[in-house]
Design an enzyme around this catalytic site. Structure first.
Site: not given
Ligand SMILES: *[C@@H]1O[C@H](CO)[C@@H](O)[C@H](O)[C@H]1NC(C)=O
Ligand SMILES: *[C@@H]1O[C@H](CO)[C@@H](O)[C@H](O)[C@H]1NC(C)=O
Ligand SMILES: *[C@@H]1O[C@H](CO)[C@@H](O)[C@H](O)[C@H]1NC(C)=O
Ligand SMILES: *[C@@H]1O[C@H](CO)[C@@H](O)[C@H](O)[C@H]1NC(C)=O
Ligand SMILES: *[C@@H]1O[C@H](CO)[C@@H](O)[C@H](O)[C@H]1NC(C)=O
Length: 265
Positions: A116, A120
């Site tokens: 991943e 964010e």
């Protein structure tokens, strides 16, 4: 199976859209192949996403030159997820993060074995961006995550770009390189994202104590203040380029190494 085009692959595979990372982890099982993008393309969110290429969770609202990902109530989590995969590549997203304590906007690349790559934003701390990466679902605390200063991500649109090769991963913000991780820096490659990834862009009420663990609410910056909603992330433009050029990617063994990935041409 040989496919003539990516679209044909999606149509034939059918399940490609429905498959989520938890359905089949190639480190444990033999899984269906991943439909490859195999090229580059740009989408403008001034028009509805092609549902052959993207799965939308909840709904997006199209508004002039962008799409809004609005959270109005608990469990809303508007997200666009590609049905295609890229095996190393470049992703440029022109986006505005959502405001609101406990609200997390994200731009993610994620593989079937849980590699991943993240951008964010916490709505309660809009002048910072979190960059992170994971290899094979290893989420133990480490020094992977970095919180970096940025412009107020909720006040305007900015260009957030990943450039990801087998040797290094870069995060670019508005034409500025802000972080590089080399393969060898990620636990000698063990924690380095290196398998075919889908694109996931979404907005998530992580600070919801009724549905999320305490640690998640704390990480999100506190509890969502529902009376201040709706909480909206917006996306104008997405450019994605696959650095490989096959029709489909399959895992040749259970190591999760990029060397084991086979390209069906
Ligand atoms: C693989 O399977 C083992 C045992 O069945 C399980 O403990 C493990 O969590 C699985 N790993 C992944 C990555 O799914
Ligand atoms: C994008 O793909 C097109 C073919 O669809 C190709 O002509 C073009 O050179 C590619 N651009 C980049 C930057 O890779
Ligand atoms: C969307 O925006 C692009 C780039 O500005 C433009 O070329 C295209 O015509 C627009 N499409 C619609 C439906 O407005
Ligand atoms: C998971 O990552 C941590 C560092 O973040 C490392 O210490 C640990 O050995 C890794 N676990 C595995 C199974 O690779
Ligand atoms: C976004 O930034 C990258 C990195 O500087 C740049 O190459 C790209 O052209 C930019 N894309 C857009 C759509 O502005």
């Amino acid at each position: 199976m040989l496919f003539r085009s990516f679209l044909a692959a999606v149509l034939l595979a059918g399940s490609a859209c429905a498959q989520t990372s938890t359905d089949c982890n190639p480190l444990n099982k033999t899984c269906p192949g991943d439909g490859a993008l195999g090229t580059n393309y740009t989408i403008y969110l001034n028009q509805t996403l092609d549902d052959q290429l993207w799965t939308v969770t909840n709904t997006l609202t199209y508004s002039g030159d962008h799409a809004d990902f609005s959270i109005k109530k608990a469990l809303d989590s508007p997200t666009m997820t590609s049905s295609f995969y890229i095996f190393f590549g470049r992703l440029e997203v022109v986006a505005r993060a959502s405001p609101g304590r406990g609200i997390v906007s994200s731009i993610v690349l994620e593989s079937d074995d849980l590699d991943e790559i993240d951008w964010e934003w916490l709505g309660g701390d809009p002048k910072h961006v979190q960059t992170n990466y994971f290899g094979k679902g290893n989420r133990t605390m480490g020094n992977r995550g970095q919180t970096l200063p940025g412009p107020d991500a909720t006040a305007g649109f900015h260009n957030y770009t990943y450039d990801w090769t087998q040797d290094r991963l870069q995060w670019w913000m508005d034409d500025k390189l802000i972080r590089t991780v080399k393969y060898e820096d990620a636990l000698d490659g063990k924690n380095y994202p290196q398998t075919p990834c889908r694109v996931k862009i979404g907005n998530w009420p992580a600070g919801d104590p009724k549905h999320m663990p305490k640690g998640t609410v704390e990480w999100a910056g506190g509890e969502v203040e529902w009376d201040k909603g709706p909480f909206t992330m917006s996306v104008k433009q997405v450019y994605v380029k696959d650095y490989s050029s096959g029709q489909e990617y399959t895992y040749g063994d259970k190591t999760g190494s990029y060397k084991s990935i086979k390209t069906v041409r």
